[in-house]
Design a protein around this motif. Sequence first.
Motif, PDB file in Angstrom:
ATOM      1  N   MET A  26       0.813  -1.216   0.000  1.00 28.32           N
ATOM      2  CA  MET A  26       0.000   0.000   0.000  1.00 28.32           C
ATOM      3  C   MET A  26       0.847   1.267   0.000  1.00 28.32           C
ATOM      4  O   MET A  26       0.408   2.317   0.465  1.00 28.32           O
ATOM      5  CB  MET A  26      -0.930   0.014   1.212  1.00 28.32           C
ATOM      6  CG  MET A  26      -1.949  -1.088   1.194  1.00 28.32           C
ATOM      7  SD  MET A  26      -3.077  -0.997   2.600  1.00 28.32           S
ATOM      8  CE  MET A  26      -4.146  -2.389   2.264  1.00 28.32           C
ATOM      9  N   ALA A  27       2.060   1.165  -0.526  1.00 34.72           N
ATOM     10  CA  ALA A  27       2.949   2.322  -0.486  1.00 34.72           C
ATOM     11  C   ALA A  27       3.126   2.965  -1.859  1.00 34.72           C
ATOM     12  O   ALA A  27       4.159   3.539  -2.159  1.00 34.72           O
ATOM     13  CB  ALA A  27       4.303   1.908   0.077  1.00 34.72           C
ATOM     14  N   THR A  28       2.104   2.861  -2.705  1.00 33.08           N
ATOM     15  CA  THR A  28       2.201   3.440  -4.045  1.00 33.08           C
ATOM     16  C   THR A  28       2.464   4.935  -3.973  1.00 33.08           C
ATOM     17  O   THR A  28       3.424   5.447  -4.549  1.00 33.08           O
ATOM     18  CB  THR A  28       0.907   3.178  -4.841  1.00 33.08           C
ATOM     19  OG1 THR A  28       0.656   1.780  -4.852  1.00 33.08           O
ATOM     20  CG2 THR A  28       1.046   3.676  -6.265  1.00 33.08           C
ATOM     21  N   THR A  29       1.606   5.657  -3.261  1.00 33.36           N
ATOM     22  CA  THR A  29       1.790   7.098  -3.069  1.00 33.36           C
ATOM     23  C   THR A  29       1.582   7.421  -1.593  1.00 33.36           C
ATOM     24  O   THR A  29       0.461   7.356  -1.099  1.00 33.36           O
ATOM     25  CB  THR A  29       0.796   7.915  -3.917  1.00 33.36           C
ATOM     26  OG1 THR A  29       0.928   7.546  -5.290  1.00 33.36           O
ATOM     27  CG2 THR A  29       1.070   9.402  -3.755  1.00 33.36           C
ATOM     28  N   VAL A  30       2.669   7.740  -0.916  1.00 35.28           N
ATOM     29  CA  VAL A  30       2.595   8.068   0.503  1.00 35.28           C
ATOM     30  C   VAL A  30       3.144   9.475   0.715  1.00 35.28           C
ATOM     31  O   VAL A  30       4.278   9.768   0.359  1.00 35.28           O
ATOM     32  CB  VAL A  30       3.402   7.067   1.362  1.00 35.28           C
ATOM     33  CG1 VAL A  30       3.338   7.477   2.838  1.00 35.28           C
ATOM     34  CG2 VAL A  30       2.874   5.653   1.176  1.00 35.28           C
TER      35      VAL A  30
END
Length: 221
Positions: A26-30
Amino acid sequence: MGSILIVDMLPVVRAGLRVVLNEIGMATTVHEAHNAQEALKYAASDLELVIVDPAMPGMNPISFVQQLRKQVANVPILFFGDHSAGFFASVAAKLGVNGYLGKLSDEKTIAATIQIVLGGMQCFPRNKGEDPLPEKMQLLTQKEMTVLLLLRQGLRNKDIARKLYLSEKTISAHKQSILMKLGIGAIAQTSGNEPQLGLYDEDSVPRPSGSGGLFLVAAAH
């Protein structure tokens, strides 16, 4: 997958959460922010989750949640704190925040909680039922909750009155109402180094463990 916003003053905490998010894909866009003002700049329609420390210096969790939800309605919010777990879990529930998690939680618990919140559920520390104050906290109005947060920070009535553009008499009335609703004699001041609740005993909130069984989970309203 939309973006995730991490709001914490400590780079090491933000980095740690990035690792957990990466491990569960879930770290595509952080995005990262070190205070509330910076965080609100990232409030956009693609925001899918906000993880925030409600007790960091300069943070008013009530104002932050209200402003964030005005910009991105219904965005899931997870409080991620290290002190006063029971108190801020109660604040979270009152504000309609989706959950509360302690920073001492292990990676599996953090990952599971994030997935639960993203799945439309609410996730809070389990109350053993021995402490009535979390339930009593729900009796407070949002204004009383704001006054309570400021009192816990050590502000005097006149300072709070100035900050909220109210009279000292009104603040005094709010304080008396808070004491009466919570059934307490005084409001303890807390500091960033003191892991006490200031209102009730921390033993009523279990410590996180790898079992993942310390959370009361219910469908979000």
